[in-house]
Design an enzyme around this catalytic site. Structure first.
Site, PDB file in Angstrom:
ATOM      1  CG  ASP A 108      -1.867   1.114   1.309  1.00 16.19           C
ATOM      2  OD1 ASP A 108      -2.372   1.513   0.251  1.00 16.19           O
ATOM      3  OD2 ASP A 108      -2.106   1.614   2.419  1.00 16.19           O
TER       4      ASP A 108
ATOM      5  CG  ASP B 223      -2.371   7.358   0.531  1.00 13.07           C
ATOM      6  OD1 ASP B 223      -1.941   8.520   0.537  1.00 13.07           O
ATOM      7  OD2 ASP B 223      -2.868   6.819  -0.475  1.00 13.07           O
TER       8      ASP B 223
ATOM      9  CG  ASP C  68      -2.333   2.140   6.415  1.00 10.48           C
ATOM     10  OD1 ASP C  68      -2.489   1.767   5.232  1.00 10.48           O
ATOM     11  OD2 ASP C  68      -2.948   3.111   6.896  1.00 10.48           O
TER      12      ASP C  68
END
Length: 355
Positions: free
Chosen positions: A77, A79, A298
């Site tokens: 990922d 962000d 995250d």
């Protein structure tokens, strides 16, 4: 007008209609159940047959080397893993450049639909990741692939950012104009009678919109009532996205819940954690083997669940974004095993000491 805003019942999620037989690698398969996790609630995820063990912390050289010797691909990922908005998470470019030098293949896979693959490439390389376009997969691109390969030739309504709209138009999708819609909004009233719905609209696409207003939402909910189920499309269903300063920023998923609740229709998602998004990655990397891959993220309900849904052997949660180990522990207590990563790390840059 009011009738289009009242949901009398919810319909089940539909499978997409039959696509072009010559494009089996990107047929959408909506087998997984998306979730939204917050500190306040967790939607049910069907547990795995056997409970997941507690995630291993990557703070010992033997554990780190055993994991990375067993993988060929790293899917990450962006962000909350590489950066927070415009702020780089220090040490992450060095990690990925080292992995690439060791022969690992990299895929930057993001649900952020405000960036095209070209935009993401520029941002990555400005930060020093030395990426190439083939390493990037985003939801604005996955939506365009989906519609292009139906094939879809009708009109579409897009609630989203200019990048998403441009990506769709570049793929030949005709979008209805939303020019002057904001002029119907006044301090003390809304001019409902001036809001027009185009009966020829056959698809609705919803992504992140930094200029969201009530007219756009009215149109999205109204159009959602008239299109076929497989053409009611969400780029992703992230309810929030990570931001600096402790801000909680509503994401595309928050728009989706509103539209679904008002219209009584369910939207299909073309981002993580769905299998279709992995099919899009395989289109760029047909040799990828999930049994020799690592997913880094995250968010438990998108990144980690994406790993489980697609048979990715290893999943790594980093603590620099939305979720933390306390969220993982909550999931374990609730039997939400598909949201439990195999490994955990506070910051991805902590791995640099081992390579």
């Amino acid at each position: 007008m009011g009738a289009s805003f009242i949901a009398v019942h919810h319909i089940e999620r539909f499978l997409a209609h039959k696509l072009v037989a010559s494009s089996p690698s990107i047929l959408p398969r909506f087998y997984s159940t998306s979730t939204i996790i917050t500190r306040r609630h967790t939607r049910h995820i069907q547990p795995l047959a056997t409970a997941m063990p507690y995630p291993k912390r990557l703070d010992q050289e033997t554990v780190v080397k055993n994991l990375f010797n067993d993988i060929d691909y790293i899917i990450s990922d962006c962000d909350g893993v590489l950066w927070l908005e415009k702020n780089l998470i220090e040490g992450t470019p060095e990690f990925f450049n080292k992995m690439r030098s060791l022969g690992k293949k990299i895929v930057f896979a993001t649900n952020n639909n405000t960036k095209s693959r070209e935009n993401l490439l520029t941002k990555l390389n400005n930060f020093g990741f030395n990426a190439n376009l083939n390493e990037i997969m985003g939801t604005s691109y996955s939506v365009a692939l989906y519609l292009k390969n139906l094939p879809f030739t009708g009109k579409a309504f897009c609630l989203g950012n200019p990048t998403l709209c441009e990506e769709l138009e570049k793929s030949g999708i005709k979008l209805v104009s939303q020019k002057n819609d904001e002029n119907y909004i006044h301090e003390d009233r809304l001019e409902y009678d001036r809001i027009k719905i185009d009966p020829e609209v056959e698809a609705v696409i919803v992504g992140m919109d930094y200029h969201l207003n009530v007219v756009k939402m009215i149109k999205a909910c109204s159009y959602a009532k008239q299109v076929e189920p497989h053409l009611l499309i969400a780029t992703n269903k992230d309810s929030t996205f990570p931001a600096a300063g402790g801000l909680i920023v509503p994401g595309t998923g928050s728009y989706i819940e509103l539209i679904e609740n008002v219209s009584g229709r369910k939207m299909i998602s073309l981002g993580k954690p769905e299998k279709f998004f992995f099919d899009c990655i395989k289109r760029l990397h047909p040799e990828i083997d999930p049994s020799r891959s690592l997913m880094i993220g995250d968010r438990l309900d998108t990144d980690i669940l994406f790993g489980h849904n697609n048979g990715i052997k290893y999943t790594l949660l980093v603590g620099t974004g939305v979720h933390s180990m306390s969220d993982v522990e909550d999931c374990m207590k609730n039997g939400e095993d598909r949201l439990v990563p195999t490994h955990y790390l506070t910051n991805l840059s902590d791995l640099n000491q081992y390579f």
